[in-house]
Scaffold this motif. Structure first.
Motif, PDB file in Angstrom:
ATOM      1  N   ILE A  69     -20.473 -22.232   3.151  1.00 53.53           N
ATOM      2  CA  ILE A  69     -19.684 -22.732   2.028  1.00 53.53           C
ATOM      3  C   ILE A  69     -20.495 -23.782   1.276  1.00 53.53           C
ATOM      4  N   GLY A  70     -20.661 -23.578  -0.014  1.00 50.31           N
ATOM      5  CA  GLY A  70     -21.456 -24.483  -0.831  1.00 50.31           C
ATOM      6  C   GLY A  70     -22.885 -24.027  -1.026  1.00 50.31           C
ATOM      7  N   ALA A  71     -23.311 -23.006  -0.271  1.00 51.58           N
ATOM      8  CA  ALA A  71     -24.665 -22.484  -0.432  1.00 51.58           C
ATOM      9  C   ALA A  71     -24.752 -21.642  -1.712  1.00 51.58           C
TER      10      ALA A  71
ATOM     11  N   LEU B 130     -26.744 -16.003  -8.196  1.00 49.07           N
ATOM     12  CA  LEU B 130     -25.410 -15.459  -8.408  1.00 49.07           C
ATOM     13  C   LEU B 130     -24.330 -16.536  -8.439  1.00 49.07           C
ATOM     14  N   GLY B 131     -24.659 -17.743  -8.000  1.00 51.54           N
ATOM     15  CA  GLY B 131     -23.686 -18.826  -8.002  1.00 51.54           C
ATOM     16  C   GLY B 131     -23.436 -19.381  -6.616  1.00 51.54           C
ATOM     17  N   LYS B 132     -22.476 -20.300  -6.528  1.00 50.42           N
ATOM     18  CA  LYS B 132     -22.145 -20.976  -5.281  1.00 50.42           C
ATOM     19  C   LYS B 132     -21.073 -20.219  -4.495  1.00 50.42           C
ATOM     20  N   ILE B 133     -21.216 -20.218  -3.182  1.00 52.96           N
ATOM     21  CA  ILE B 133     -20.183 -19.666  -2.310  1.00 52.96           C
ATOM     22  C   ILE B 133     -19.125 -20.750  -2.132  1.00 52.96           C
TER      23      ILE B 133
ATOM     24  N   GLU C 164     -14.626 -10.340   6.526  1.00 55.18           N
ATOM     25  CA  GLU C 164     -15.102 -11.597   5.953  1.00 55.18           C
ATOM     26  C   GLU C 164     -15.502 -11.398   4.489  1.00 55.18           C
ATOM     27  N   ILE C 165     -14.883 -12.166   3.612  1.00 57.72           N
ATOM     28  CA  ILE C 165     -15.150 -12.084   2.181  1.00 57.72           C
ATOM     29  C   ILE C 165     -15.623 -13.444   1.690  1.00 57.72           C
ATOM     30  N   TRP C 166     -16.741 -13.442   0.940  1.00 59.63           N
ATOM     31  CA  TRP C 166     -17.227 -14.664   0.305  1.00 59.63           C
ATOM     32  C   TRP C 166     -16.796 -14.680  -1.148  1.00 59.63           C
ATOM     33  N   PHE C 167     -16.286 -15.817  -1.611  1.00 57.84           N
ATOM     34  CA  PHE C 167     -15.916 -15.998  -3.005  1.00 57.84           C
ATOM     35  C   PHE C 167     -17.040 -16.778  -3.678  1.00 57.84           C
ATOM     36  N   ILE C 168     -17.785 -16.109  -4.552  1.00 59.81           N
ATOM     37  CA  ILE C 168     -18.961 -16.689  -5.196  1.00 59.81           C
ATOM     38  C   ILE C 168     -18.628 -16.998  -6.651  1.00 59.81           C
ATOM     39  N   ARG C 169     -18.787 -18.269  -7.047  1.00 60.56           N
ATOM     40  CA  ARG C 169     -18.483 -18.689  -8.406  1.00 60.56           C
ATOM     41  C   ARG C 169     -19.709 -18.524  -9.293  1.00 60.56           C
TER      42      ARG C 169
ATOM     43  N   ALA D  84     -29.375 -21.785   0.832  1.00 60.99           N
ATOM     44  CA  ALA D  84     -29.365 -20.530   0.082  1.00 60.99           C
ATOM     45  C   ALA D  84     -29.103 -19.343   1.013  1.00 60.99           C
ATOM     46  N   VAL D  85     -28.476 -18.319   0.442  1.00 62.21           N
ATOM     47  CA  VAL D  85     -28.254 -17.056   1.138  1.00 62.21           C
ATOM     48  C   VAL D  85     -28.734 -15.938   0.223  1.00 62.21           C
ATOM     49  N   TYR D  86     -29.519 -15.014   0.759  1.00 64.74           N
ATOM     50  CA  TYR D  86     -30.052 -13.899  -0.028  1.00 64.74           C
ATOM     51  C   TYR D  86     -29.281 -12.630   0.315  1.00 64.74           C
ATOM     52  N   LEU D  87     -28.783 -11.978  -0.719  1.00 61.01           N
ATOM     53  CA  LEU D  87     -27.893 -10.842  -0.541  1.00 61.01           C
ATOM     54  C   LEU D  87     -28.595  -9.516  -0.842  1.00 61.01           C
ATOM     55  N   ASN D  88     -28.054  -8.471  -0.253  1.00 60.41           N
ATOM     56  CA  ASN D  88     -28.529  -7.115  -0.478  1.00 60.41           C
ATOM     57  C   ASN D  88     -27.315  -6.253  -0.819  1.00 60.41           C
ATOM     58  N   PRO D  89     -26.747  -6.438  -2.024  1.00 58.85           N
ATOM     59  CA  PRO D  89     -25.476  -5.798  -2.358  1.00 58.85           C
ATOM     60  C   PRO D  89     -25.601  -4.284  -2.520  1.00 58.85           C
TER      61      PRO D  89
END
Length: 206
Positions: free
Chosen positions: A113-115, A124-127, A137-142, A166-171
């Motif tokens: 949270i906050g990453a 992509l923004g902040k979690i 588990e769902i992350w809400f990214i602003r 930071a978190v790096y995603l592979n959507p």
């Protein structure tokens, strides 16, 4: 989120429930003993945690609804929105200690949270929030005025870089297109940290 080493983050108050002072909470610990014994503390920002007495609690779907002594109206409950729920680490049950050891490679939810979430070099923004609807588990990214609902499963997470928050995603293909378009570039100006780490699994319920 920075906590003193003697406290462990186990949940977060979210929003009032009804008009009598009950409040909804995300709860990540394996044991409800902390609630039954009124061992939880409430913490806001850098302020010292304050003890609270849990009068009652009940599960409702993937959340719990708490009745806390001294909170008797919806207005009073609103004052505690987004407070962290913590406990003294000395009170951790063996069940929770074992769960932490088994999932040692996965970050705790309060680290995420906050990453900042990245897809490659794209910011992509902040979690802002983590939820568990239907057990997923769902992350809400602003992202500016947009909110991305991201399924935090291992195949959609490239790796964590907690040193750089930071978190790096592979959507999956097309997921981000649902929420973003070419004009939504407000977050692109912040570049991804250069330091990278090995791939890690998604966090689980703590």
């Amino acid at each position: 989120m920075n906590l003193d080493n003697s406290f462990v983050f186990i949940g977060k108050l979210t929003r009032p429930h009804g008009i009598s002072g009950e409040i909804c909470a995300q709860y990540f610990a394996e044991s409800f003993d902390y609630l039954k014994k009124s061992q939880i503390l409430l913490k806001a920002g850098k302020l010292a945690p304050k003890p609270c007495k849990v009068i009652s609690f009940k599960e409702q779907g993937n959340i719990i609804i708490l009745k806390i002594q001294g909170i008797n109206s919806r207005t009073e409950a609103e004052l505690y929105r987004n407070y962290d729920i913590v406990i003294d680490e000395k009170l951790l049950t063996q069940e929770d200690v074992d769960a932490m050891e088994e999932e040692e490679s996965a970050p705790y939810l309060h680290h995420i949270i906050g990453a900042t979430a990245f897809h490659g070099s794209k910011n992509l923004g902040k979690i802002e929030e983590i939820s568990f609807p239907a057990g997923q588990e769902i992350w809400f990214i602003r992202n500016g005025t947009n909110e991305i609902l991201y399924p935090a499963v291992s195949q959609f997470i490239d790796h964590y870089d907690l040193d750089n928050n930071a978190v790096y995603l592979n959507p999956p293909t097309g997921l981000l297109d649902i929420y973003l378009n070419e004009q939504d570039n407000a977050c692109d100006e912040i570049q991804a940290p250069k330091k990278r780490y090995k791939k890690s699994q998604s966090s689980q319920k703590k």
